[in-house]
Every structure is written in C-alpha cells, then in structure tokens.
Scaffold this active site. Structure first.
Site: not given
Ligand SMILES: NC(=O)CC[C@H](N)C(=O)O
Length: 495
Positions: A332, A434
């Site tokens: 992510c 995730h």
């Molecule tokens: N869960 C994350 O790592 C999110 C990555 C980033 N903050 C987004 O919203 O795209």
C-alpha cells in the site's frame, strides 16, 4: 431473557480492555448467547474493512471473529486515524468525513455521538448482549465534558462498567482507587467491579491487597487474569518490537522500517510468527541491519513517512540491498513510495494542497491521492507464480496508481482486475493488499519467492482462533462468568 450490555474501561491505555472484550465475546458465544462487540470511538492506524466496504478498528474485527460474527461497521462507528502530529482523519460509520485537529474534533463530538448511539442501538436490538470497549482511561477529567468514549457513553446508555488494570505495569491499587475516585457518584455506581490483568507470581501474596481494595472501594475484584506467556492477538495500534517467538531457526531475515505513520502493522504478524522467518523492526535512529527481504509497510501519511525514510538512510540502503540481489515488498503506502511520483492535490495527508514528492523511483508508477477512499475485501490468485495460489487481503487507500509502461502484475482478483507489480528481475513486489501474508498458500509462495525453499505451513487464522480460545479458557477459569452475566442482567432490570 433480558438483553444486556457491559462496558470494559481501563485505568490506562493497553490495560487489557480489547483482550477482555475478546475473551467475553468468545465465552458468551460458547454459552449460545448472541453477542456483539462495540467500541464507540477508536483512535488507531490499524483498521479493518468490512464485507460491505466500511472501515473499523482492528480490535473490533478480532472481537467479532471471537463472537463468531463478520465485522460490521456498527461495531465501531467512530474511528480516528492520526495523520499529522495535531490532526486525524475522522471516520464516521465506516466512511472518512475529513481531517480535524483536536479542538475541531472536540466541537464535532456532539455530532459524532449521534452516530455512536445510532450504531449501538442497532446492535442492542439485534443481539442478546453487547460488550463495549472504552478508550484510554475514564479519568481524563479535562475531556469528561463531551466524552463519548468512556463514562459519557456508559451514562448515555445506562450500562454497567468493569474497570481493568494492568498489574505488570505496577501501581495497580493506586490506578484503580484513583480512577474510581475521579468519577462522579453516578459513574461510580455503575462500576460493578475490577479485573486485574497480567498477574505473574503467587496469588496468595496478592490476596491482602485485593481484600484492602474491596474494603476501601466497596467494589468486588471480579477476577485476576494471569500473564499469558507468549500470548499474541492482533494489537490495535502499538507496534510491538519484542519478538513474538523466542527459539528461532529462521533462515530468512526480514527488515521492516517503522515510520511515524505506519499503518496496518498486523500485516507482518504471520511473518513474525513463522518459524522460518526472523523479522527485525527498525525505528528512528537505529542502524539498519542486512536483510534478505525488506518490507515497506503501509502509511497514513505517505509523503512525510517517505521523507522520514530518506532522512534515516533507507534510499541508499535499498539501492545497495537490490544491487546485492535482495528482495523488496511494498504494501500500500510502501508500494506507492517505490514509484516515481506521489501527488496529493487535495492535501488529504498534509496540511497543504498540491504537495508532491518523488518516490524511490524503483517502479514505473505514479500515485495520486484522490478524494474517494477505496475500501475493499479481496480474493484472488497470485499472478506471477506458475502454480495457482490463493491470496486474500483488503485495501484501504485514497491513492490511485498508474503505470507508465506494461508491467507484470502481482495478483489476479476475483472480479477480473489485475493488481500490483512484480519487477522483471523478480526482486521487487508491490501490492495494495493488506493482510497479504495471512492466507497460508500466499504466505508459502511469498516465502518461496523470497528464498525459502521448503517453508513450514503456517495458518494465521487457525493460530488466531487458538489464541482466542486460550485467552477465553483463562478468563473462564479466573472470572465467574455466569455470575457476571447475572449481575449485568440485574443491573439492566433495576435501572
Ligand atoms: N493503507 C495505506 O498504506 C494507505 C496509503 C495512502 N495513505 C493512501 O491512502 O493511498
């Protein structure tokens, strides 16, 4: 049979509220009572996604699992995800409503409370019992006026409360007496007793203290829960640095940076528990040890965490690591960082709009943070292995990533979408999934990709289930659960 509610509040953060709620959910479910977990307000960067695409705190998802339920948005209607030192993204009934600072949120609490009560009442109508988790401590007198997380909520719905304290931290009597003393009379009246958590040693040495406590407060000690050696349950927010396993014959060294806004840190729990793997978490100002595999985790504030990594020397480290044939997985936010550009036109993760930053430049990809957050549970197969291998996971991100050339994808999802990236030289994987190590087949394949030829099979779901059983067995042994249910029902009737 009267439906009942019970709220667990703690003298401090990490006193054991989440675990006691988890244990009670499993114990009531074992008795055939339909029970749901609930936490009005949660502050955490480790969230979970429900089947219908809503975001809730991780602990409630685990508690739902303990109760034999799928996680539902009503189980945690308010989630605060800190994304700067002074502010947080506010999520109401599963959807982000915007960023607020502490003062702004304090004003907003009256609106948030309506959502919390609405969700709670829906659960109370549907289930025979609702076990509620407080947040932090109920004795923060400066925050009492508009409290919706602890006694403010218990008073609104008129439920009994147990206060739990962690004896391992020391000062347990002062914590319990002091907390009770700082509550108003009506709040004190709803405290039906105390639970002491994480006790090690000889209970006979504690007995005089317990007698004193009961005498002094007029409240019973409902149970003393022992310290469970090696116990592991997905923790909500605190990233635990101590290794879960002690005897290790690990062949694969994994290094993971811990950034100020690291999110979804339970992504690597299955790795920390795996016998073939040694996971080293590296925080600020620490030397980065050599690794076979580096995992860049998710982040709630990608650009500032990326700046942090650069400052800590990770850019040079990654270059060298790859030159020597090392592997990298970005999940992510960590995946986004591996790309060429990061753009935040709306200022979703910063105080300012139009903040851009170059990524590590290792994946031909650019990411733009867009207004709508993507919240999805996912199933599919790995796209880069010859054998068909199942993978599961969930997505929580605002970022939309686009490649500047054709690439090999990481996974093929059930809806036909291709997701993620695998480099031609097979050294880099990027994915939005995730929980990508949770499915035993995907875990096995990824360890194989990283260089473990005959990885042991490890099933995270099975492990979690047996840990919940171990916790519940211990609570059953040390708390009179049937008497507790009776007390809660009597409280409900008399009020
Ligand atoms: N869960 C994350 O790592 C999110 C990555 C980033 N903050 C987004 O919203 O795209």
């Amino acid at each position: 049979m009267t439906a009942f509610s019970l709220m667990i509040q703690g003298t401090t953060s990490d006193a054991g509220k989440s675990t006691l709620v988890t244990a009670l959910c499993r114990l009531l479910a074992r008795r055939g009572i339909q029970v749901a977990p609930f936490k009005p307000q949660n502050m955490a960067l480790n969230s979970a996604v429900t089947h219908d695409g809503n975001e809730i705190g991780r602990a409630q998802a685990v508690q739902a699992y303990a109760a034999g339920l799928a996680p539902h948005v009503d189980m945690n209607p308010i989630l605060l995800k800190p994304n700067t030192d002074t502010g947080a993204q506010v999520i109401i009934q599963g959807k982000a409503v915007g960023n607020m600072n502490a003062v702004g949120y304090h004003e907003y609490k009256n609106i948030a409370k309506v959502a919390a009560l609405d969700s709670y009442h829906r659960l109370a109508e549907q289930y025979q019992a609702v076990i509620i988790e407080g947040a932090g401590s109920p004795a923060e007198i400066n925050l009492r006026a508009r409290d919706i997380a602890n006694m403010g909520f218990a008073e609104s719905i008129d439920c009994p409360v147990i206060i739990i304290a962690d004896i391992d931290k020391g000062g347990v009597f002062a914590h319990l007496v002091g907390t009770l003393d700082l509550l108003s009379q009506s709040e004190q009246d709803r405290v039906i007793g105390f639970v002491i958590n994480r006790f090690r040693g000889d209970i006979s040495l504690l007995q005089s203290g317990l007698d004193w406590l009961e005498e002094r407060t007029g409240k019973p000690v409902l149970g003393v829960l022992p310290f469970l050696k090696g116990f592991h349950l997905e923790s909500e927010d605190a990233v635990t640095k101590s290794p879960i396993k002690t005897d290790t014959n690990a062949t694969l060294n994994i290094v993971i940076p811990i950034m100020p806004r690291t999110s979804n840190h339970t992504d690597w729990d299955a790795l920390r528990l795996h016998p073939d793997v040694q996971v080293t978490l590296v925080g600020a100002n620490e030397t980065i040890p050599p690794a076979d595999l580096v995992i860049l985790p998710g982040s709630k504030s990608v650009q500032s965490d990326l700046a942090f990594l650069r400052q800590e020397g990770w850019q040079d480290y990654l270059k060298k690591h790859l030159r020597y044939g090392g592997k990298v997985i970005g999940i992510c936010g960590g995946y986004q960082m591996l790309g060429e550009q990061l753009r935040d036109p709306l200022g979703l993760e910063n105080q300012h709009a139009n903040t851009n930053a170059p990524g590590f430049g290792l994946i031909p990809m650019e990411t733009v943070l867009e207004k709508d957050k993507q919240l999805k549970q996912r199933q599919g197969t790995l796209a880069f292995t010859t054998k068909s291998t199942d993978v599961t996971g969930y997505e929580i991100h605002s970022g939309v990533s686009r490649f500047s050339q054709n690439v090999m994808h990481f996974s093929a999802l059930e809806n036909g979408e291709k997701e993620g990236y695998v480099s031609d030289d097979n050294q880099i994987i990027g994915t939005y999934l995730h929980g990508v190590f949770d499915h035993p087949d995907a875990l096995h394949a990824l360890l194989n990709w990283a260089g473990v030829d005959h990885a042991a099979t490890f099933d995270y779901d099975q492990y979690r289930n047996s840990e919940i059983d171990r916790l519940a067995d211990s609570a059953e042994q040390h708390i009179n659960i049937d008497a507790l249910i009776k007390t809660c029902r009597a409280f409900q009737k008399s009020n």
